[in-house]
Design an enzyme around this catalytic site. Structure first.
Site, PDB file in Angstrom:
ATOM      1  N   ASP A   1       0.856  -1.174   0.000  1.00 46.16           N
ATOM      2  CA  ASP A   1       0.000   0.000   0.000  1.00 46.16           C
ATOM      3  C   ASP A   1       0.899   1.233   0.000  1.00 46.16           C
ATOM      4  O   ASP A   1       2.079   1.156   0.365  1.00 46.16           O
ATOM      5  CB  ASP A   1      -0.882  -0.051   1.256  1.00 46.16           C
ATOM      6  CG  ASP A   1      -1.693   1.197   1.454  1.00 46.16           C
ATOM      7  OD1 ASP A   1      -2.321   1.651   0.476  1.00 46.16           O
ATOM      8  OD2 ASP A   1      -1.713   1.733   2.575  1.00 46.16           O
TER       9      ASP A   1
ATOM     10  N   ASP B   1      -0.339   5.050   0.869  1.00 45.33           N
ATOM     11  CA  ASP B   1      -0.638   6.065   1.878  1.00 45.33           C
ATOM     12  C   ASP B   1      -0.568   5.500   3.291  1.00 45.33           C
ATOM     13  O   ASP B   1      -1.143   4.449   3.587  1.00 45.33           O
ATOM     14  CB  ASP B   1      -2.020   6.660   1.635  1.00 45.33           C
ATOM     15  CG  ASP B   1      -2.081   7.462   0.338  1.00 45.33           C
ATOM     16  OD1 ASP B   1      -1.165   8.271   0.107  1.00 45.33           O
ATOM     17  OD2 ASP B   1      -3.034   7.267  -0.434  1.00 45.33           O
TER      18      ASP B   1
END
Length: 301
Positions: A93, A95
């Site tokens: 991922d 963020d």
């Protein structure tokens, strides 16, 4: 030995002696009455990360015993089979995982909407509302925002501590490193280049050449798309899922974390921390390298 448990201290706490040389012996003493046979500890980084091999006990049982020994000490641990620890595919991922911020929230600040957008983000990442619906809603709020706000947001974006070491070390050892984000390709492309990712996959934020249109290209790159990307990359690379490591912090990461050979909830939202098999709550992203048996001397920066 068939299994190994790895104890990891935050780099900022090493000088305080939070992972003393006596701790592995205490853990071995705690495992012995449960029927485990433990090998000699192997330090991956002095005072920061140590492997303790063991047999005769399931990884989950050893982890439970270790947490009792650790008490409330801010240490992370990973208990797993020793074979196949080093993975050939990393999917991460972006963020609040590879970068320290939520890029959409920071972008919204330039429209004077950061607090409103951030609250929707929080609920979405904790699984309280549907991700795709929340993404469309937040993007619609930014209609008319000038593209210069993207550059300004990027100028303030910072990599998470340990991100470069994680990606470049795995890549140097032949792994494919993929960024899979519910954010936008405008940012993932730049983050991928900066950190050294092999590929990046995310949503496309639409604009008219001057400003944002308030729309995102369909289909939305969501939880299911992250899982599909993991499986597709495995098929393309000829890898079993067991040869993968996934890392993330939000509810839209849960499917890929559950499918990967090593799924790591990194400083995660409550719903993710409760569900993931492995958690890193204290250390930085280098913990994923220690979990794979890399020594600090092997890290690339």
């Amino acid at each position: 030995m068939q299994h190994v448990i790895t104890l990891i201290a935050p780099a900022s706490e090493v000088a305080s002696g939070i992972l003393p040389g006596t701790l592995p012996a205490r853990l071995r003493d705690a495992l012995a009455p449960l029927g485990a046979t433990s090998g000699a500890p192997e330090w991956l980084a002095e005072g920061e990360a140590v492997d303790i091999p063991f047999d005769g006990l399931a990884p989950e049982q050893a982890e439970a015993a270790a947490r009792l020994v650790l008490g409330g000490a801010p240490l992370d641990l990973v208990s797993q089979p020793a074979e196949g620890r080093r993975k050939k595919l990393l999917i991460a991922d972006m963020d609040s995982t590879i970068v320290t911020s939520e890029t959409l929230d920071e972008l919204a600040a330039y429209a004077g909407l950061k607090d409103r957008v951030a609250e929707i983000t929080r609920r979405s990442m904790n699984g309280e509302i549907d991700f795709s619906t929340a993404l469309r809603e937040r993007v619609a709020m930014l209609k008319g925002l000038e593209l210069s706000a993207l550059e300004a947001t990027w100028a303030e974006t910072r990599l998470m501590p340990g991100a470069t070491e994680l990606v470049r070390t795995m890549a140097a050892h032949g792994a494919h490193c993929a960024l899979a984000s519910g954010g936008f390709t405008w940012f993932t492309g730049r983050v991928a280049e900066l950190a050294g990712f092999t590929s990046h996959h995310a949503n496309i934020l639409e604009d008219d050449g001057t400003a944002l249109t308030g729309t995102v290209a369909e289909p939305i790159f969501d939880r299911d798309a992250k899982l599909a990307t993991l499986k597709r990359l495995c098929a393309e690379l000829g890898l079993p899922l067991a040869d993968t490591v996934a890392v993330g912090d939000g509810a839209n990461d849960l499917a890929m974390l559950g499918a990967a050979g090593l799924g790591v909830a990194f400083h995660a939202k409550p719903v993710v921390a409760q569900s993931a098999r492995v958690r890193v709550d204290h250390a930085d992203l280098r913990a994923l390298l220690f979990a794979q048996g890399y020594r600090a001397a092997e890290f690339r920066a």
